[in-house]
Design a protein around this motif. Structure first.
Motif, short mmCIF file in Angstrom:
data_model
loop_
_atom_site.label_atom_id
_atom_site.label_comp_id
_atom_site.label_asym_id
_atom_site.label_seq_id
_atom_site.Cartn_x
_atom_site.Cartn_y
_atom_site.Cartn_z
N GLN A 1 0.82 -1.20 0.00
CA GLN A 1 0.00 0.00 0.00
C GLN A 1 0.86 1.26 0.00
N LEU A 2 2.03 1.20 0.62
CA LEU A 2 2.94 2.35 0.60
C LEU A 2 3.35 2.70 -0.83
N ALA B 1 0.71 4.82 -2.39
CA ALA B 1 0.25 5.96 -1.59
C ALA B 1 0.59 7.32 -2.21
N PRO B 2 1.84 7.56 -2.68
CA PRO B 2 2.11 8.88 -3.27
C PRO B 2 1.23 9.21 -4.46
N LEU C 1 -1.88 8.08 -5.07
CA LEU C 1 -3.24 8.37 -4.61
C LEU C 1 -3.33 9.73 -3.95
N ILE C 2 -2.32 10.08 -3.17
CA ILE C 2 -2.34 11.37 -2.46
C ILE C 2 -2.33 12.53 -3.44
N TYR D 1 2.05 13.97 0.72
CA TYR D 1 2.91 13.36 -0.30
C TYR D 1 4.32 13.18 0.26
N ALA E 1 4.39 10.36 2.73
CA ALA E 1 4.32 9.05 2.09
C ALA E 1 5.66 8.65 1.48
N TYR F 1 3.16 -3.17 -6.10
CA TYR F 1 1.70 -3.10 -6.00
C TYR F 1 1.14 -3.52 -7.35
#
Length: 566
Positions: free
Chosen positions: A20-21, A24-25, A27-28, A57, A60, A80
């Motif tokens: 998920q990490l 994350a950037p 999605l943010i 951001y 993350a 991912y």
């Protein structure tokens, strides 16, 4: 639809938190872009969402740096799989040392440019699409660093470019429209070549997933691949990446585009988006194509270096040597004669990217594994310094223009006495470009010189020395004419903004901190270089399954094709 996946494909799946990490950037920054767009005319809310998105951001990216790369028990790489489609059939995102290092540069400069933007824009621009476009530009850069396949690298390039097209023409004047026209025309041509090369590679190898491509090229006979055809197609990709990086002879868009865009956007273009081209060259050359069995026997023009090998790397190195040498000279000589600060910095960016390309070329041509990794470290450290220093200097141009209404050297003078904080920040950035200790630029330049010395290339050392002297010349000239001497009328009436000065001060402090505390930075760059060179680790992290390992319930061969590139 995939009915069942082999146990081998699932066994290497990363822990959920690390997976998920990775996303994350992306999605943010996407949420920040959409959120700032939805707030329409509510200026404060739009700015608040943008700043919150920038901070999230950065957090993350910091989490990726620590939990995936730098922590004692960090795995070194995480993936991912979008939609749970396994590689190479689905879209893969990969975070390893190299992508994390590049994302860190984007996070630092992106947040600084974002904060600076809130102070330099007039009210009407704050209500426009500036902030959504800013985040979409960051989205494209982030996706390019994280993507695990060539087609999506093309897609993220286009996302990045569409936002940058608008920024180059942002002010709407004749010179801005002209600059945008040439910028768009060149990049559309580059995109067509990119797509042509990607299509050719897919037709030749049957895959675009980077890990799968690396595995197949390492054993082309098993997959019926002619590696010589792939080398020719990679030559097309190399020209595209050279355009993105602004290497000579593809540099002519840089001076006009950098002068046309807002300074805070130019800081991001020079400090972050230019690095996408460098990243792509390093990633594809050393992680993907390095093991392809292709015999090369070349002599680098002007250096006397005889290059031979059994992979495409000597070819890449020879091309990069020529482009890097031309970039250093053209950029340095062009910067010396410019009559505006942004003009000097635009040509300087051409020369400085040559300093980054030289150690990459050394890494490609050497047969020493130790020197290859050291040279990649040198390139990454120099790229970090260029991001910090050039980002600081372009933001300083924005501060100068906000305070005085001009950036022309003939209209400036005495800024050091009028605004000491602005002068000190600019001075630190200029010294970092020159390479004065204990700033970050000293270590970047020292490592590049050291790599050339270890390669026993006196002509390359002479080139680097000439480029360094040119850097001293244009940095000294710009400082003397802008910040030294008697105050001009424009400077006498100058009023600086405290938030802008604070942003410049933070970047200047970062340049000093990187130099003073260089050891952890070197360790991070070393981990990034190791990730770039360890193709087996990259393949193992992605774990692309063979077609025979996957049971497709429906769609037959069409299911296989549609999974990866829909």
């Amino acid at each position: 639809m995939i009915g069942s996946v082999s146990a081998t494909a699932l066994a290497a799946s990363p822990p959920v938190a690390e997976s998920q990490l990775v996303i994350a950037p992306l999605l943010i920054v996407l949420v920040a872009a959409v959120g700032s767009l939805l707030f329409g005319r509510w200026t404060r809310a739009r700015i608040g969402v943008s700043l919150l998105g920038g901070a999230a951001y950065a957090a993350a990216v910091a989490a990726i740096d620590w939990y995936i790369v730098l922590a004692p028990d960090a795995p070194g790489a995480a993936t991912y799989q979008v939609g749970d489609w396994p590689a190479p059939f689905g879209i893969t995102l990969v975070a390893d040392g190299l992508s994390a290092f590049m994302l860190t540069m984007v996070a630092i400069l992106g947040v600084a440019s974002l904060v600076f933007s809130t102070r330099v824009l007039p009210e009407i621009d704050r209500r426009s699409y500036y902030f959504p476009l800013f985040h979409f530009l960051a989205l494209g850069v982030t996706g390019a660093f994280l993507t695990g396949d060539l087609f999506n690298l093309f897609v993220w390039f286009e996302v990045m470019l569409m936002a940058s097209y608008i920024f180059v023409a942002y002010y709407g004047g004749p010179q801005h429209t002209r600059a945008a026209f040439w910028y768009v025309a060149l990049n559309l041509l580059a995109s067509a070549v990119f797509l042509l090369a990607v299509g050719g590679i897919y037709a030749t190898t049957g895959t675009l997933n980077m890990a799968d491509l690396s595995r197949r090229l390492a054993d082309p006979a098993a997959y019926g691949i002619d590696p010589r055809s792939v080398l020719g197609l990679y030559g097309l990709l190399l020209s595209v990446f050279a355009i993105k990086a602004g290497l000579v002879p593809f540099q002519f868009w840089i001076p006009t585009a950098y002068r046309a865009a807002p300074p805070q956007i130019t800081a991001l273009l020079a400090g972050a988006t230019k690095k996408v081209g460098i990243y792509a060259i390093i990633r594809l050359s050393f992680t993907v194509f390095a093991d392809a069995p292709v015999a090369v026997d070349l002599t680098v023009p002007g250096t006397g270096l005889a290059i031979a090998g059994d992979s495409p790397l000597p070819f890449v190195g020879a091309v990069l040597f020529v482009m890097a040498a031309a970039s250093i000279l053209v950029g340095g000589l062009g910067a010396v004669g410019r009559e505006s600060i942004e003009g000097v910095l635009a040509y300087s960016s051409i020369g400085q990217v040559g300093f980054i390309a030289v150690p990459v070329a050394i890494a490609a041509t050497t047969t020493s594994a130790e020197l290859r990794q050291f040279a990649i470290v040198a390139a990454l450290v120099y790229a970090l310094n260029h991001t910090l220093a050039k980002g600081l200097l372009f933001l300083a141009v924005g501060a100068v223009r906000s305070a005085t209404g001009t950036s022309s050297l003939s209209d400036l003078g005495g800024l050091a006495g009028r605004s000491p904080p602005l002068a000190i920040s600019f001075f630190v950035g200029a010294l970092a470009l020159v390479g004065i200790p204990p700033l970050s630029g000293f270590f970047g330049k020292f490592l590049v010189f050291d790599a050339a010395a270890r390669a026993e290339a006196p002509s390359v050392l002479a080139l680097l020395l000439a480029g360094s002297l040119l850097t001293i010349a244009y940095a000294t000239r710009t400082w003397n004419r802008s910040f030294w001497g008697a105050r001009t009328a424009a400077v006498e009436e100058a009023t600086t903004d405290s938030v802008q000065l604070a942003v410049l001060g933070v970047l200047a402090a970062a340049i000093i901190a990187v130099g003073v505390g260089f050891e952890p930075v070197y360790e991070f760059a070393d981990a990034a270089a190791e990730a770039a060179l360890d193709a087996d680790a990259y393949v193992d992290a992605v774990d692309p399954a063979d077609a025979s390992d996957v049971d497709l319930e429906a769609g037959g061969e069409g299911g296989e094709t549609g999974g990866e590139h829909e």
